[in-house]
Design an enzyme around this catalytic site. Structure first.
Site, PDB file in Angstrom:
ATOM      1  N   GLU A   1      51.837   8.186 103.940  1.00 39.78           N
ATOM      2  CA  GLU A   1      51.886   8.488 102.513  1.00 39.78           C
ATOM      3  C   GLU A   1      50.730   9.402 102.131  1.00 39.78           C
ATOM      4  O   GLU A   1      49.587   9.187 102.540  1.00 39.78           O
ATOM      5  CB  GLU A   1      51.814   7.205 101.682  1.00 39.78           C
ATOM      6  CG  GLU A   1      51.904   7.472 100.176  1.00 39.78           C
ATOM      7  CD  GLU A   1      52.239   6.233  99.398  1.00 39.78           C
ATOM      8  OE1 GLU A   1      53.339   5.686  99.633  1.00 39.78           O
ATOM      9  OE2 GLU A   1      51.401   5.803  98.579  1.00 39.78           O
TER      10      GLU A   1
ATOM     11  N   HIS B   1      54.030  -9.324  92.246  1.00 40.29           N
ATOM     12  CA  HIS B   1      53.567  -8.303  91.300  1.00 40.29           C
ATOM     13  C   HIS B   1      52.570  -8.948  90.335  1.00 40.29           C
ATOM     14  O   HIS B   1      52.783 -10.076  89.878  1.00 40.29           O
ATOM     15  CB  HIS B   1      54.764  -7.737  90.527  1.00 40.29           C
ATOM     16  CG  HIS B   1      54.450  -6.496  89.762  1.00 40.29           C
ATOM     17  ND1 HIS B   1      53.758  -6.513  88.567  1.00 40.29           N
ATOM     18  CD2 HIS B   1      54.715  -5.180  90.006  1.00 40.29           C
ATOM     19  CE1 HIS B   1      53.626  -5.282  88.106  1.00 40.29           C
ATOM     20  NE2 HIS B   1      54.191  -4.456  88.969  1.00 40.29           N
TER      21      HIS B   1
END
Length: 291
Positions: free
Chosen positions: A17, A148
């Protein structure tokens, strides 16, 4: 090439990435990074979503095109929606399609204090549905081994993850984590809930103490005692922390691959040295996994 097909051909997918330069930075800096990463032969490279409320305001598309057309590596373009209107998202999809970009990582994204908030998209699952309705793209989504930070529990977050898959996500990439036990616990829960799509483990080598502390404060990841000791002991020595952090990440990856993880997604932080060290150390292992 659709990335969903890649997971049918390889037992362990390896990807990198990168992120676009800041508005004040030169686009050439990321091209220098890509030149250095090209020889690592990743299965694909993802490009994070740059600053701005739509694709026209950042360099994500330009970088993705360069990865595809110059380096002949499949790009995965990030796309967020929290600061975008439906019209902006549709225009972004049209631009990506016209550029020949076939793979999107669909994310809600963080609120940008410099932009007026929009409420046309609330969740990544809504963006995934919009992309699927547009057609022509393979869709990846994010997942969080420790849950999350805005969710009340990991179980609740996994239910939201199921919605992403039901809306069209074909594979998942985890947020960074530093304790493989968290990943295995998450994976067991996800599979029990009937989510069967491939999941790549997102790994970020620790090379800067303050940087990692800032990132985990935002994403909710925890730092295990073993890594905390490394950071505290070598934090004042950039070279020592870099080498120790790289070796910690390599140990994580080897353990994951030996336990049949479906892929490794390396958060490079645009640091070719780190990417080369990690990639070189696991190259023979990936070759063994993939025949």
């Amino acid at each position: 090439m659709k990335l969903a097909d890649l997971f049918t051909k390889r037992k362990a997918v390896f990807s990198l990435e990168v992120f676009p330069p800041k508005k004040s930075g030169s686009i050439e800096t990321i091209y220098d990074t890509l030149e250095a990463l090209e020889g690592l032969r990743p299965d694909y490279i993802s490009v994070t979503y740059g600053a701005g409320g739509n694709l026209a305001d950042n360099s994500t598309l330009e970088i993705a095109q360069k990865i595809k057309n110059r380096y002949h590596i499949e790009p995965l373009a990030h796309l967020t929606c929290v600061n975008s209107s439906r019209e902006q998202v549709q225009k972004s999809l049209d631009r990506l399609e016209k550029a020949g970009i076939e793979n999107i990582l669909a994310l809600r994204g963080d609120m940008n204090p410099e932009l007026p908030p929009r409420l046309e998209f609330h969740y990544a699952s809504e963006l995934i549905g919009t992309i699927r309705a547009h057609g022509g793209f393979d869709i990846a989504a994010a997942c969080y081994p420790e849950g999350h930070p805005e969710c009340d529990s990991l179980e609740q977050d996994v239910e939201h993850l199921r919605q992403k898959v039901e809306m069209g996500a074909t594979h998942l990439i985890t947020q960074l984590f530093f304790d493989n036990a968290d990943f295995y616990r998450f994976l067991e829960l996800v599979r029990k809930k009937g989510i069967s799509v491939p999941i790549q483990a997102g790994i970020m080598p620790v090379v800067n103490k303050k940087q990692i502390e800032r990132m985990v404060s935002m994403c909710g990841a925890s730092i295990p005692a073993s890594l905390s000791k490394i950071m505290n002991r070598y934090g004042a020595s950039p070279e020592a922390l870099r080498d120790a952090g790289i070796n910690y990440a390599i140990s994580q990856i080897i353990n994951l691959l030996s336990n049949s993880v479906e892929g490794i997604h390396l958060y490079t932080m645009n640091n070719p040295y780190v990417a080369r060290k990690v990639s070189g150390s696991i190259a023979s292992i990936l070759e063994c996994e993939n025949g």
